[in-house]
Design an enzyme around this catalytic site. Structure first.
Site, PDB file in Angstrom:
ATOM      1  N   LYS A 215       0.922  -1.484  -0.068  1.00 46.92           N
ATOM      2  CA  LYS A 215      -0.040   0.002  -0.038  1.00 46.92           C
ATOM      3  C   LYS A 215       0.853   1.369   0.000  1.00 46.92           C
ATOM      4  CE  LYS A 215      -3.228   2.937   0.741  1.00 46.92           C
ATOM      5  NZ  LYS A 215      -4.507   3.039  -0.214  1.00 46.92           N
ATOM      6  N   CYS A 269      -3.968  10.883   0.796  1.00 47.40           N
ATOM      7  CA  CYS A 269      -3.204   9.553   0.839  1.00 47.40           C
ATOM      8  C   CYS A 269      -1.924   9.833   0.330  1.00 47.40           C
ATOM      9  CB  CYS A 269      -3.959   8.666  -0.334  1.00 47.40           C
ATOM     10  SG  CYS A 269      -5.628   8.583   0.065  1.00 47.40           S
TER      11      CYS A 269
HETATM   12  N1  SAJ Z   1      -1.349  14.879  -9.025  1.00 42.70           N
HETATM   13  C1  SAJ Z   1      -0.506  15.497  -9.876  1.00 42.70           C
HETATM   14  N2  SAJ Z   1       0.224  15.003 -10.883  1.00 42.70           N
HETATM   15  C2  SAJ Z   1      -0.376  13.850 -11.569  1.00 42.70           C
HETATM   16  C3  SAJ Z   1      -1.364  12.926 -10.552  1.00 42.70           C
HETATM   17  C4  SAJ Z   1      -1.725  13.674  -9.519  1.00 42.70           C
HETATM   18  O1  SAJ Z   1       0.032  16.717  -9.259  1.00 42.70           O
HETATM   19  O2  SAJ Z   1       0.020  13.340 -12.473  1.00 42.70           O
HETATM   20  C5  SAJ Z   1      -1.621  15.477  -7.688  1.00 42.70           C
HETATM   21  C6  SAJ Z   1      -3.453  15.483  -7.704  1.00 42.70           C
HETATM   22  O3  SAJ Z   1      -3.595  16.768  -8.183  1.00 42.70           O
HETATM   23  C7  SAJ Z   1      -3.624  15.335  -6.184  1.00 42.70           C
HETATM   24  C8  SAJ Z   1      -2.633  14.538  -5.628  1.00 42.70           C
HETATM   25  O4  SAJ Z   1      -1.262  14.346  -6.789  1.00 42.70           O
HETATM   26  O5  SAJ Z   1      -3.226  16.678  -5.412  1.00 42.70           O
HETATM   27  C9  SAJ Z   1      -3.170  12.920  -5.577  1.00 42.70           C
HETATM   28  O6  SAJ Z   1      -3.887  12.660  -6.688  1.00 42.70           O
HETATM   29  P1  SAJ Z   1      -4.075  11.050  -7.038  1.00 42.70           P
HETATM   30  O7  SAJ Z   1      -5.124  11.111  -8.247  1.00 42.70           O
HETATM   31  O8  SAJ Z   1      -2.739  10.809  -7.524  1.00 42.70           O
HETATM   32  O9  SAJ Z   1      -4.417  10.039  -5.748  1.00 42.70           O
HETATM   33  P2  SAJ Z   1      -5.369  10.055  -4.486  1.00 42.70           P
HETATM   34  O10 SAJ Z   1      -4.630  10.560  -3.435  1.00 42.70           O
HETATM   35  O11 SAJ Z   1      -6.755  10.788  -5.005  1.00 42.70           O
HETATM   36  O12 SAJ Z   1      -5.741   8.472  -4.558  1.00 42.70           O
HETATM   37  C10 SAJ Z   1      -4.432   7.902  -4.374  1.00 42.70           C
HETATM   38  C11 SAJ Z   1      -4.485   6.540  -5.282  1.00 42.70           C
HETATM   39  N3  SAJ Z   1      -3.261   5.793  -5.305  1.00 42.70           N
HETATM   40  C12 SAJ Z   1      -2.625   5.620  -6.594  1.00 42.70           C
HETATM   41  O13 SAJ Z   1      -3.111   5.899  -7.445  1.00 42.70           O
HETATM   42  C13 SAJ Z   1      -1.310   4.895  -6.432  1.00 42.70           C
HETATM   43  C14 SAJ Z   1      -5.670   5.663  -4.871  1.00 42.70           C
HETATM   44  O14 SAJ Z   1      -5.680   4.337  -5.664  1.00 42.70           O
HETATM   45  C15 SAJ Z   1      -5.409   5.195  -3.372  1.00 42.70           C
HETATM   46  O15 SAJ Z   1      -6.472   4.206  -3.371  1.00 42.70           O
HETATM   47  C16 SAJ Z   1      -5.529   6.433  -2.635  1.00 42.70           C
HETATM   48  O16 SAJ Z   1      -4.415   7.214  -2.916  1.00 42.70           O
HETATM   49  C17 SAJ Z   1      -5.588   6.009  -1.143  1.00 42.70           C
HETATM   50  O17 SAJ Z   1      -6.605   5.902  -0.489  1.00 42.70           O
HETATM   51  O18 SAJ Z   1      -4.479   5.813  -0.540  1.00 42.70           O
END
Ligand code: SAJ
Length: 434
Positions: A215, A269
């Site tokens: 995780k 997360c």
């Molecule tokens: N972000 C960027 N650039 C990107 C992708 C995301 O700056 O290319 C930023 C987003 O804007 C946001 C943050 O990162 O601020 C996180 O967003 P996210 O969509 O990457 O992830 P979360 O936090 O919504 O969900 C993540 C997911 N983990 C992965 O994709 C490995 C989800 O599957 C998990 O279940 C969740 O964390 C969790 O609960 O841990």
């Protein structure tokens, strides 16, 4: 193993979808939350969080008669712990002069303690909350042993992290692969029997500590990848390059997949979980630590860009579009956009923020606009902080009629500078030094 009744502790973003999905699949579920307001809200048939499809699933669960909610647990075949594991607000660790954040495990401790009086031989306990490695073995098992029963011999104990993406939780809960780490192989098998009630994705069995690491590795991998994208944005800015074009070209390589730069990394997360590695092994995690630092510093980089574009910020009126932590969600927790607004205000700017997914949000220290018009009507500049679909589809000619501003700063590569130039806007994009 057969499960007629389960008890889910914690009815938040993960516990509530999980509890109601089990109930709609024929299992009797007692949902438990220590917050009486949440319990009352659910008892009225209402929900306290926004997640597409959740209202329907909770309604169906309640209508089936399988779903009840309470502030205290009861005897059951299985107990699931899905409580928050945020940072400690008032404690931090230090290694070689570098400060790192610490996980606040008090909710997990209380939930495990609450199970003790109801634990019986043959039960299954599953921890779902994101936790530092070895939590299942070294925090949860000893608490449950106060019942006089031993994990692995008298009852089953497993760790099974949620991995669902906010905005798509109900679909991913069912379709994603699920990892179940048991303190013994029989515990992993009992966990697999439980989740196979609704999980359609592959169920992978392993040991508890591996599942905990998996995780954290997933979210840390994403955080480090975004940090490198943010550093590339800074380099592109310095060298007169468009980082979005450069990443697009680099990603055509079959073994390269760089994520997107932006105003920072938020949510509950990805900006939190890497610290769970750092706090348990600071001597082994300089890369993970520094990636966190890079992403946490990104809102300041945005402010520098706004300053370069607008000049002195003192007294300038800025319309900030988007406060959520990522596109098309209403979750404002740990949002880099909010951090940017605070930093702009620190520089003396007068910021009005518009968040279409939470129009009534009251954010301490931030002036919220009532609607887009209200945010734009007397702005000197527009700063786009979240790539909400509503913002991506804005027609610059319409925006022209709503604002005296001629300057826009786009931190998420959403607006076409040529199109916006035709409407009289000069658009500066994050990571574009051209
Ligand atoms: N972000 C960027 N650039 C990107 C992708 C995301 O700056 O290319 C930023 C987003 O804007 C946001 C943050 O990162 O601020 C996180 O967003 P996210 O969509 O990457 O992830 P979360 O936090 O919504 O969900 C993540 C997911 N983990 C992965 O994709 C490995 C989800 O599957 C998990 O279940 C969740 O964390 C969790 O609960 O841990």
């Amino acid at each position: 193993m057969k499960f007629n009744k389960i008890c889910v502790l914690g009815l938040g973003y993960i516990g509530l979808p999980t509890a109601s999905t089990f109930a709609t699949h024929g299992v009797k579920v007692l949902g438990v939350d220590v917050n009486p307001h949440i319990v009352e809200t659910l008892q009225r048939g209402d929900i306290h969080i926004h997640e597409p499809g959740l209202r329907d699933t909770v309604s169906a669960a309640l209508a089936s008669g399988n779903f009840n909610v309470s502030t205290t647990p009861a005897q059951a075949d299985a107990f699931l712990i899905a409580v928050p594991t945020p940072f400690h607000q008032d404690q931090s660790g230090e290694y070689n002069g570098l400060k790192y954040k610490l996980a606040d495990m008090r909710a997990v401790t209380s939930a495990a303690e609450a199970i003790v009086p109801f634990l019986r031989k043959g039960n299954l306990v599953v921890l779902e909350s994101t936790s530092p490695p070895r939590t299942t073995l070294e925090l949860v098992a000893p608490i449950l042993a106060r019942s006089g029963l031993q994990a692995g011999s008298d009852f089953h104990l497993a760790y099974s992290p949620e991995r669902v993406l906010p905005g798509q939780i109900l679909r991913e809960l069912i379709e994603n692969a699920r990892v179940i780490g048991g303190v013994t192989p029989a515990s992993a098998q009992a966990g697999a029997d439980l989740y196979s009630i609704f999980v359609k994705g592959e169920i992978v069995q392993t040991d508890a500590t591996t599942a905990e690491m998996v995780k954290l590795m997933e979210n840390t991998y994403r955080d480090v990848n975004i940090a490198i994208a943010n550093e590339f944005a800074r380099l592109a800015d310095k060298f007169g390059v468009d980082v979005w074009e450069a990443i697009g070209i680099a990603n055509r390589h079959p073994r390269v997949k760089i994520l997107n730069p932006g105003p920072g990394v938020g949510g509950h997360c990805i900006s939190v979980d890497p610290w769970f590695f750092v706090e348990t092994a600071p001597e082994l995690t300089p890369l993970i630590f520094n990636a966190r630092k890079v992403n946490d510093a990104q809102p300041q980089f945005v402010v520098e860009l706004v300053k370069r574009t607008l000049g002195e910020l003192k007294g300038k009126k800025i319309a900030a579009l988007g406060l959520a932590y990522k596109p098309d969600v209403d979750d404002l927790r740990e949002s880099p956009a909010t951090e940017v607004v605070h930093l702009l205000q620190k520089e003396g700017a007068k910021v009005k923020a518009w968040e279409p997914f939470k129009p009534d949000a009251a954010m301490p220290g931030i002036e919220m606009a009532r609607n887009l018009d209200d945010a734009l009507k007397d702005a000197d500049a527009i700063v786009l902080l979240v790539r909400h679909t509503d913002f991506a589809s804005l027609n610059p000619l319409k925006v022209r009629e709503m604002t005296p501003a001629h300057i826009a700063v786009d931190t998420v590569n959403t607006w076409d500078p040529t199109e916006w130039a035709k409407a009289g806007f000069s658009v500066s994009r994050l990571g574009v030094g051209k």
